[in-house]
Scaffold this active site. Structure first.
Site, PDB file in Angstrom:
ATOM      1  N   ALA A  34     -20.751  99.152  14.949  1.00  0.00           N
ATOM      2  CA  ALA A  34     -20.083 100.100  14.063  1.00  0.00           C
ATOM      3  C   ALA A  34     -19.256  99.330  13.041  1.00  0.00           C
ATOM      4  O   ALA A  34     -18.562  98.369  13.387  1.00  0.00           O
ATOM      5  CB  ALA A  34     -19.179 101.037  14.861  1.00  0.00           C
ATOM      6  N   VAL A  50     -17.790  96.065  17.151  1.00  0.00           N
ATOM      7  CA  VAL A  50     -17.162  96.723  16.005  1.00  0.00           C
ATOM      8  C   VAL A  50     -16.829  95.677  14.948  1.00  0.00           C
ATOM      9  O   VAL A  50     -16.211  94.654  15.238  1.00  0.00           O
ATOM     10  CB  VAL A  50     -15.879  97.479  16.407  1.00  0.00           C
ATOM     11  CG1 VAL A  50     -15.263  98.158  15.180  1.00  0.00           C
ATOM     12  CG2 VAL A  50     -16.166  98.513  17.488  1.00  0.00           C
ATOM     13  N   LYS A  51     -17.268  95.952  13.740  1.00  0.00           N
ATOM     14  CA  LYS A  51     -16.937  95.100  12.598  1.00  0.00           C
ATOM     15  C   LYS A  51     -15.789  95.753  11.844  1.00  0.00           C
ATOM     16  O   LYS A  51     -15.869  96.920  11.448  1.00  0.00           O
ATOM     17  CB  LYS A  51     -18.144  94.959  11.671  1.00  0.00           C
ATOM     18  CG  LYS A  51     -17.851  94.249  10.355  1.00  0.00           C
ATOM     19  CD  LYS A  51     -19.092  94.216   9.458  1.00  0.00           C
ATOM     20  CE  LYS A  51     -18.773  93.629   8.091  1.00  0.00           C
ATOM     21  NZ  LYS A  51     -19.962  93.593   7.201  1.00  0.00           N
ATOM     22  N   THR A  52     -14.703  95.008  11.653  1.00  0.00           N
ATOM     23  CA  THR A  52     -13.552  95.569  10.950  1.00  0.00           C
ATOM     24  C   THR A  52     -12.883  94.493  10.110  1.00  0.00           C
ATOM     25  O   THR A  52     -13.220  93.316  10.200  1.00  0.00           O
ATOM     26  CB  THR A  52     -12.550  96.175  11.953  1.00  0.00           C
ATOM     27  OG1 THR A  52     -11.644  97.038  11.262  1.00  0.00           O
ATOM     28  CG2 THR A  52     -11.739  95.104  12.679  1.00  0.00           C
TER      29      THR A  52
END
Length: 260
Positions: free
Chosen positions: A141, A172-174
């Site tokens: 995501a 998760v990519k943030t």
């Protein structure tokens, strides 16, 4: 967790628990981004230093050599562009059947929490996870914020990452932010750092990547800060040293200057 899921995750996350992804998916909403006009040519000198490539099916088919490729994370969301009304108005563009046909190691899609399309993009994620679990496909995501850069603070990003994990994302990519440990500590799945727009200096990149790795990230998913750099090979080598060899900022700076 089934064998297929474990196998694909082992391709995306190395035995040391770290990863270095190279995204070239920008064209799906930006068009021919500077220095990414010919993606295949752009990545030739730097692909060997990455652990996986994040791209769309169009670029994968047209520009990536199937005999000399890294593991692929396939971008499967889109439907908007820079000239449209709202980048957050995304839907799913690529089926799980297509992902399997392309033999990718994972799929990735954006969510826009806090936008007018929050529910739509979160349900996109939930539906993709439901289908991906059936086939042993990891889902990454991406906590996108469109053009609203002021949203990149620890409280907001911690919320985004946790929601993505709750809905079943495996990674998760943030964005990196101040107090990044508050983001990673509240997320029960691995977090990787995005780069965002190219920053002012090479050392700034080393600094935020090093800080993020010290505060719980398992790796990076940087594109523009690498292939828009005037010296992309020294840049990716220096970043790889931080991610996989625990290099300091000074050590990464030295690698960059020696290699260039």
């Amino acid at each position: 967790m089934g064998w297929g899921m474990k196998n694909r995750l082992s391709q995306l996350i190395k035995p040391n628990g770290r990863c270095m992804y190279l995204p070239i998916d920008h064209g799906y909403f930006q068009g021919p981004t500077t220095k990414l006009e010919k993606p295949g040519e752009t990545i030739k000198p730097i692909l060997e230093y990455s652990d996986a490539l994040f791209c769309t099916r169009g670029v994968l088919r047209a520009c990536i050599d199937p005999q000399q490729s890294k593991p692929i994370i396939l971008r499967i969301s889109g439907g908007t562009s820079m000239v449209g009304k709202d980048l957050a108005n995304e839907e799913i563009t690529t089926s799980m059947e297509e992902a399997l046909r392309l033999n990718v190691s994972g799929v990735g899609l954006s969510v826009f929490i806090g936008s007018d399309y929050e529910k739509q993009t979160l349900l996109n994620l939930a539906k993709v996870v439901n289908e991906a679990e059936r086939y042993g496909m990891p889902v990454m995501a991406v906590t996108a914020v469109g053009k609203e850069l002021e949203k990149r603070d620890a409280r907001y990003l911690a919320l985004c990452c946790r929601v993505c994990a709750e809905l079943g994302a495996k990674v998760v990519k943030t964005y990196w932010c101040e107090n990044f440990d508050k983001v990673t500590s509240g997320c029960p799945v691995p977090v990787v750092m995005a780069g965002g727009p190219k920053v002012g200096s090479d050392r700034e990149v080393f600094e935020f990547v090093h800080d993020g790795m010290q505060k719980g990230s398992i790796g990076i998913n940087l594109g523009r800060n690498i292939w828009q750099n005037e010296r992309p090979v020294p840049m990716i080598k220096a970043l790889r040293a931080i991610v996989h060899e625990n290099a300091s900022v000074d050590e990464a700076d030295a690698i960059f200057n020696k290699t260039k």
